[in-house]
Design a protein around this motif. Structure first.
Motif, mmCIF file in Angstrom:
data_model
loop_
_atom_site.group_PDB
_atom_site.id
_atom_site.type_symbol
_atom_site.label_atom_id
_atom_site.label_comp_id
_atom_site.label_asym_id
_atom_site.label_seq_id
_atom_site.Cartn_x
_atom_site.Cartn_y
_atom_site.Cartn_z
ATOM 1 N N GLU A 1 0.806 -1.224 0.000
ATOM 2 C CA GLU A 1 0.000 0.000 0.000
ATOM 3 C C GLU A 1 0.838 1.272 0.000
ATOM 4 O OE1 GLU A 1 -4.278 -1.043 1.778
ATOM 5 O OE2 GLU A 1 -2.764 -0.629 3.324
ATOM 6 N N THR A 2 1.978 1.256 0.712
ATOM 7 C CA THR A 2 2.799 2.468 0.793
ATOM 8 C C THR A 2 4.277 2.109 0.712
ATOM 9 O OG1 THR A 2 2.933 2.404 3.222
ATOM 10 C CG2 THR A 2 1.093 3.643 2.252
ATOM 11 N N ASP B 1 9.070 3.558 -10.711
ATOM 12 C CA ASP B 1 10.056 4.263 -9.884
ATOM 13 C C ASP B 1 10.469 3.413 -8.683
ATOM 14 O OD1 ASP B 1 9.999 6.464 -11.557
ATOM 15 O OD2 ASP B 1 8.456 7.502 -10.389
ATOM 16 N N VAL B 2 9.510 2.700 -8.093
ATOM 17 C CA VAL B 2 9.829 1.840 -6.945
ATOM 18 C C VAL B 2 10.715 0.681 -7.386
ATOM 19 C CG1 VAL B 2 8.856 0.300 -5.213
ATOM 20 C CG2 VAL B 2 7.768 2.504 -5.679
ATOM 21 N N GLU C 1 3.638 -2.472 8.939
ATOM 22 C CA GLU C 1 4.747 -1.816 8.244
ATOM 23 C C GLU C 1 6.030 -2.573 8.564
ATOM 24 O OE1 GLU C 1 5.204 2.649 7.555
ATOM 25 O OE2 GLU C 1 6.736 2.271 9.095
ATOM 26 N N SER D 1 3.240 4.503 -9.988
ATOM 27 C CA SER D 1 4.534 4.742 -9.346
ATOM 28 C C SER D 1 5.378 3.481 -9.233
ATOM 29 C CB SER D 1 4.321 5.345 -7.949
ATOM 30 O OG SER D 1 3.433 4.560 -7.177
ATOM 31 N N ASP E 1 7.696 4.077 2.131
ATOM 32 C CA ASP E 1 8.166 5.210 2.933
ATOM 33 C C ASP E 1 7.041 6.199 3.207
ATOM 34 O OD1 ASP E 1 10.702 4.169 3.126
ATOM 35 O OD2 ASP E 1 11.446 5.240 1.372
ATOM 36 N N GLY E 2 5.841 5.675 3.441
ATOM 37 C CA GLY E 2 4.701 6.505 3.802
ATOM 38 C C GLY E 2 3.911 7.059 2.642
ATOM 39 N N SER E 3 4.431 6.924 1.408
ATOM 40 C CA SER E 3 3.718 7.436 0.228
ATOM 41 C C SER E 3 2.908 6.324 -0.415
ATOM 42 C CB SER E 3 4.703 8.007 -0.792
ATOM 43 O OG SER E 3 5.429 9.082 -0.237
ATOM 44 N N PRO E 4 1.685 6.625 -0.872
ATOM 45 C CA PRO E 4 0.852 5.586 -1.491
ATOM 46 C C PRO E 4 1.534 4.984 -2.728
ATOM 47 C CG PRO E 4 -0.454 7.540 -0.984
ATOM 48 C CD PRO E 4 0.983 7.926 -0.775
ATOM 49 N N LEU E 5 1.346 3.684 -2.902
ATOM 50 C CA LEU E 5 1.904 2.983 -4.051
ATOM 51 C C LEU E 5 0.766 2.475 -4.918
ATOM 52 C CD1 LEU E 5 4.240 1.605 -5.630
ATOM 53 C CD2 LEU E 5 3.969 -0.352 -4.092
ATOM 54 N N ASP E 6 0.837 2.780 -6.226
ATOM 55 C CA ASP E 6 -0.089 2.169 -7.183
ATOM 56 C C ASP E 6 0.658 1.929 -8.481
ATOM 57 O OD1 ASP E 6 0.101 4.611 -8.496
ATOM 58 O OD2 ASP E 6 -1.889 5.296 -7.899
#
Length: 338
Positions: A291-292, A305-306, A329, A302, A294-299
């Protein structure tokens, strides 16, 4: 071999289709129809009355993490000199007969076969082995460096040459498959030798990456180290090394094999976990939803980049997971696995 329009885009574009056939890709076989009366324009060139097929491309979109409405195929290359400038993220299309290359690159002979794919002779050296010269497809649509087909893998006992390997997910038309990813010692392409490229060792599945004559595919992670100029009429592919030439090839260093979810959420889940990896040690499991980061939402948007970040060693990454209704987490530190 042709242009392709996503089956889902056909009614949206107001196109008409006829007939019913099959299209084979890396993931297997899907139904395909012929598009009637479509015109494609790119860089000032117009392609009408050419073979344009309609087939499902959702599996391709799932793999790359972006919508894919179509694929520009061989008609462009048959009617122009096409230059891939990876460094500038630019595709340059030259009118036939007007282009004369004067740079420091070297031409590599290509053969255009009946399927309209470009083939080259290249030499693969397995770990601890001797060069093996075979025919390979140049696959600009692949993000991989080198893919060895199942016939090559079996004939040369290529998996036995690997000191270490990881599981990779390959996707394309027809779906996806899981194969071992490792390294060959080198790939010689024309006058250029690329050391320790990451390599997918294909197993026998329902999919296909090339015709039976070819031993595999040379893809984008090799091509992006050059400026690449395709001249089908001149039967050459010119390779001009860039600053990336000679830089190391990298693979995933987290142990996570991600996939875009097909439930319409555009979320990302874990398709598989490498054993003895940072992810397995952190307790990540196949089926977890990422879902995230480093605290940023993942979809899906993105994910690329991940993936790039997870190919760098020594990265400390916090992952927000959902397993069923439970959220947690974990933190992992990336390291080379192959």
């Amino acid at each position: 071999g042709s242009n392709v329009i996503s089956a889902g885009a056909v009614p949206r574009f107001g196109l008409r289709t006829e007939g019913l056939g099959e299209a084979r890709g890396a993931g297997g076989t899907v139904a395909a129809r012929r598009v009637v009366g479509a015109t494609i324009r790119i860089a000032g060139l117009e392609f009408g009355a050419v073979l344009t097929a309609s087939s499902p491309l959702e599996s391709v979109a799932t793999q790359v993490g972006l919508p894919v409405e179509g694929i520009v195929g061989s008609p462009l290359f048959q009617n122009a000199v096409v230059e891939f400038d990876y460094g500038r993220s630019v595709l340059v299309v030259h009118a036939p007969g007007s282009f004369h290359y004067a740079g420091p690159g070297k031409p590599v002979p290509i053969e255009i076969r009946a399927n309209q794919h470009p083939y080259v002779k290249a030499a693969v050296t397995l770990q601890g082995g001797k060069p093996i010269t075979e025919s390979f497809v140049i696959d600009t649509g692949s993000a991989s460096a080198l893919i060895l087909g199942p016939q090559f893998v079996d004939q040369h006992h290529a998996l036995d040459s690997l000191p270490r390997s990881i599981t990779g997910r390959s996707g394309g038309v027809g779906g996806s498959s899981f194969n071992q990813v490792g390294r060959v010692a080198s790939l010689a392409l024309g006058p250029y030798t690329l050391e320790q490229p990451t390599t997918t060792f294909m197993q026998k599945t329902g999919g296909t990456i090339s015709d039976a004559i070819a031993s595999g595919n040379i893809g984008g992670d090799i091509l992006r180290r050059f400026k690449v100029i395709f001249d089908y009429k001149g039967k050459t592919m010119t390779l001009e090394p860039t600053a990336l030439y000679g830089t190391p090839f990298e693979a995933d260093m987290s142990g996570i094999v991600p996939q875009v979810m097909t439930d319409g959420s555009r979320g990302v889940s874990v398709a598989a976990i490498q054993p003895d990896s940072p992810a397995s040690e952190a307790g990540v499991k196949a089926g977890d939803v990422l879902e995230t980061v480093d605290g940023s939402p993942l979809d899906a948007t993105s994910l690329a980049d991940v993936r790039a970040r997870l190919r760098r060693p020594g990265e400390t990454v916090r992952l927000g997971l959902r397993r069923g209704a439970v959220r947690s987490e974990v933190t992992l530190v990336t390291r080379r696995l192959i």
